[in-house]
Design a protein around this motif. Sequence first.
Motif, mmCIF file in Angstrom:
data_model
loop_
_atom_site.group_PDB
_atom_site.id
_atom_site.type_symbol
_atom_site.label_atom_id
_atom_site.label_comp_id
_atom_site.label_asym_id
_atom_site.label_seq_id
_atom_site.Cartn_x
_atom_site.Cartn_y
_atom_site.Cartn_z
ATOM 1 N N MET A 265 0.543 -1.239 0.035
ATOM 2 C CA MET A 265 0.017 0.448 0.027
ATOM 3 C C MET A 265 0.891 1.382 0.020
ATOM 4 O O MET A 265 0.574 2.005 -0.895
ATOM 5 C CB MET A 265 -0.973 0.032 1.265
ATOM 6 N N PHE A 266 1.715 1.513 1.032
ATOM 7 C CA PHE A 266 2.387 2.724 1.307
ATOM 8 C C PHE A 266 4.291 2.283 0.428
ATOM 9 O O PHE A 266 4.808 3.244 0.770
ATOM 10 C CB PHE A 266 3.082 2.751 2.427
ATOM 11 N N GLY A 267 4.758 1.555 0.523
ATOM 12 C CA GLY A 267 6.206 1.495 -0.285
ATOM 13 C C GLY A 267 7.270 0.522 0.439
ATOM 14 O O GLY A 267 6.376 0.295 1.771
ATOM 15 N N GLU A 268 8.071 0.949 -0.302
ATOM 16 C CA GLU A 268 9.329 0.867 0.645
ATOM 17 C C GLU A 268 9.874 1.580 1.756
ATOM 18 O O GLU A 268 10.770 -0.087 2.624
ATOM 19 C CB GLU A 268 10.746 0.833 -0.881
ATOM 20 N N SER A 269 8.939 1.701 2.170
ATOM 21 C CA SER A 269 9.876 2.057 3.961
ATOM 22 C C SER A 269 8.983 0.975 4.794
ATOM 23 O O SER A 269 10.034 1.258 6.003
ATOM 24 C CB SER A 269 8.370 3.095 4.182
ATOM 25 N N TYR A 270 8.634 0.157 4.075
ATOM 26 C CA TYR A 270 8.432 -1.619 5.487
ATOM 27 C C TYR A 270 9.077 -2.296 4.997
ATOM 28 O O TYR A 270 8.912 -3.549 5.595
ATOM 29 C CB TYR A 270 6.701 -2.056 5.002
ATOM 30 N N GLY A 271 9.829 -2.239 3.298
ATOM 31 C CA GLY A 271 10.562 -3.337 2.878
ATOM 32 C C GLY A 271 11.678 -3.762 4.327
ATOM 33 O O GLY A 271 12.023 -5.103 4.335
ATOM 34 N N GLY A 272 12.481 -2.833 4.974
ATOM 35 C CA GLY A 272 13.040 -3.012 5.954
ATOM 36 C C GLY A 272 12.254 -4.516 6.935
ATOM 37 O O GLY A 272 14.042 -4.948 6.967
ATOM 38 N N ALA A 273 11.333 -3.413 7.627
ATOM 39 C CA ALA A 273 10.658 -5.253 8.870
ATOM 40 C C ALA A 273 10.612 -6.358 7.763
ATOM 41 O O ALA A 273 10.415 -7.513 8.478
ATOM 42 C CB ALA A 273 9.715 -4.713 8.965
ATOM 43 N N VAL A 274 10.514 -6.151 6.331
ATOM 44 C CA VAL A 274 9.637 -7.471 5.988
ATOM 45 C C VAL A 274 10.940 -8.209 5.576
ATOM 46 O O VAL A 274 10.887 -9.475 6.058
ATOM 47 C CB VAL A 274 9.127 -6.677 4.545
ATOM 48 N N ASP A 275 12.257 -7.527 5.037
ATOM 49 C CA ASP A 275 13.614 -8.483 5.382
ATOM 50 C C ASP A 275 13.807 -9.287 6.482
ATOM 51 O O ASP A 275 14.679 -9.863 6.668
ATOM 52 C CB ASP A 275 14.227 -7.289 4.293
ATOM 53 N N ARG A 276 13.583 -7.909 7.422
ATOM 54 C CA ARG A 276 14.288 -8.859 9.391
ATOM 55 C C ARG A 276 13.391 -10.016 9.173
ATOM 56 O O ARG A 276 14.571 -10.588 9.934
ATOM 57 C CB ARG A 276 14.723 -7.583 9.714
ATOM 58 N N ILE A 277 12.170 -9.916 8.704
ATOM 59 C CA ILE A 277 11.380 -11.222 9.499
ATOM 60 C C ILE A 277 11.660 -12.560 8.221
ATOM 61 O O ILE A 277 12.185 -13.993 8.918
ATOM 62 C CB ILE A 277 10.063 -10.864 8.999
ATOM 63 N N LEU A 278 11.698 -11.913 7.264
ATOM 64 C CA LEU A 278 12.522 -13.161 5.954
ATOM 65 C C LEU A 278 13.755 -13.699 6.552
ATOM 66 O O LEU A 278 14.501 -15.028 6.214
ATOM 67 C CB LEU A 278 12.271 -12.618 4.480
ATOM 68 N N LYS A 279 14.483 -13.009 6.612
ATOM 69 C CA LYS A 279 15.467 -13.371 7.300
ATOM 70 C C LYS A 279 16.183 -14.043 8.686
ATOM 71 O O LYS A 279 16.577 -15.572 8.053
ATOM 72 C CB LYS A 279 16.809 -12.128 7.475
ATOM 73 N N ARG A 280 15.383 -14.125 9.276
ATOM 74 C CA ARG A 280 14.825 -14.911 10.639
ATOM 75 C C ARG A 280 14.257 -15.767 10.262
ATOM 76 O O ARG A 280 15.113 -17.330 11.161
ATOM 77 C CB ARG A 280 14.077 -14.530 11.409
ATOM 78 N N TYR A 281 13.630 -15.896 9.320
ATOM 79 C CA TYR A 281 12.878 -17.182 9.218
ATOM 80 C C TYR A 281 12.815 -18.168 8.287
ATOM 81 O O TYR A 281 12.847 -19.099 8.266
ATOM 82 C CB TYR A 281 10.761 -17.169 9.462
ATOM 83 N N ALA A 282 13.307 -17.357 6.959
ATOM 84 C CA ALA A 282 13.736 -18.380 5.636
ATOM 85 C C ALA A 282 14.612 -19.336 5.847
ATOM 86 O O ALA A 282 16.007 -18.881 6.488
ATOM 87 C CB ALA A 282 14.060 -16.901 4.229
#
Length: 284
Positions: A265-282
């Motif tokens: 909805m709002f763009g890449e300002s939320y990308g870092g938070a997404v990446d931190r979770i993916l790094k932890r679990y993927a």
Amino acid sequence: MNAVIEEIFRQAEIHEEIGQVEPVAGGDISAAYLVHTKKHVYFVKHHDEAPRDFFRQEAAGLCFLGEERLLKVPAVYGWGDTWIVMEAVRGSAAPQTEEELGRGIAQLHDTKGTFFGLEEDNFIGELPQVNGWEGSWTRFLRDKRLKPQIELAKSLGRLPLKREKKAYSLLDHLHDYIPDHRHPVKLHGDLWGGNWISGENGVPCLIDPAVFYGDHEFELAFMQLFGGFTSAVFHAYEEIKPIDALFKDRKPLYQLYYLLVHLNMFGESYGGAVDRILKRYAKT
């Protein structure tokens, strides 16, 4: 604007003379107004380019939440393709408001369904939210929540290659982290701090739902993502429905859905938070 409100009232079959019309700030999607008549004050939302069934689904979601009368929801007086007319809920918080909210949410989360999901798709914000019925919580979370948002992010150019690989790896291994034995319960679905308000005598009221039957921890995770709920809410919640000690390990995965929604909805300002979770679990 009065001409627009008059047409909305005509379609809603509200036969009252319109007095003062007050714009209400704060809505990201629709224009909102308090409309005064001699008998009532109505809350009207209007959006000329609303997605198909947007306001019908809002009305249905409020009905879903209000069926057991566990927490107040606004009465709906009518809806159309571009508008909805509701009860105007006005009041201020009282000393007991937050405890009542916590207990009410816990009781909502004890209202059991048969399957995960909902009969129809609805909306999360203005984005489509995929539903349908599913017997497995893990499959529902993967196929009806995370995967559609991941695919939307890819179509919007918000899933660079590294993020994409980790996202699809997580989908493949989600069952390693998420229990599949939970019972489906009623969820508001979009319960952040801005989607509850205080009504008359401090009674808490839920608004702007994105409802479905899911795991109660999914809702708790979002409630803790952006704030808006004090410790009094969670203490009252736990008096009725204790929170599993392992919830803290699953919480980021449940928050991932809402962060993907915000990324889309709002763009890449939320990308870092997404990446931190993916790094932890993927796994990759």
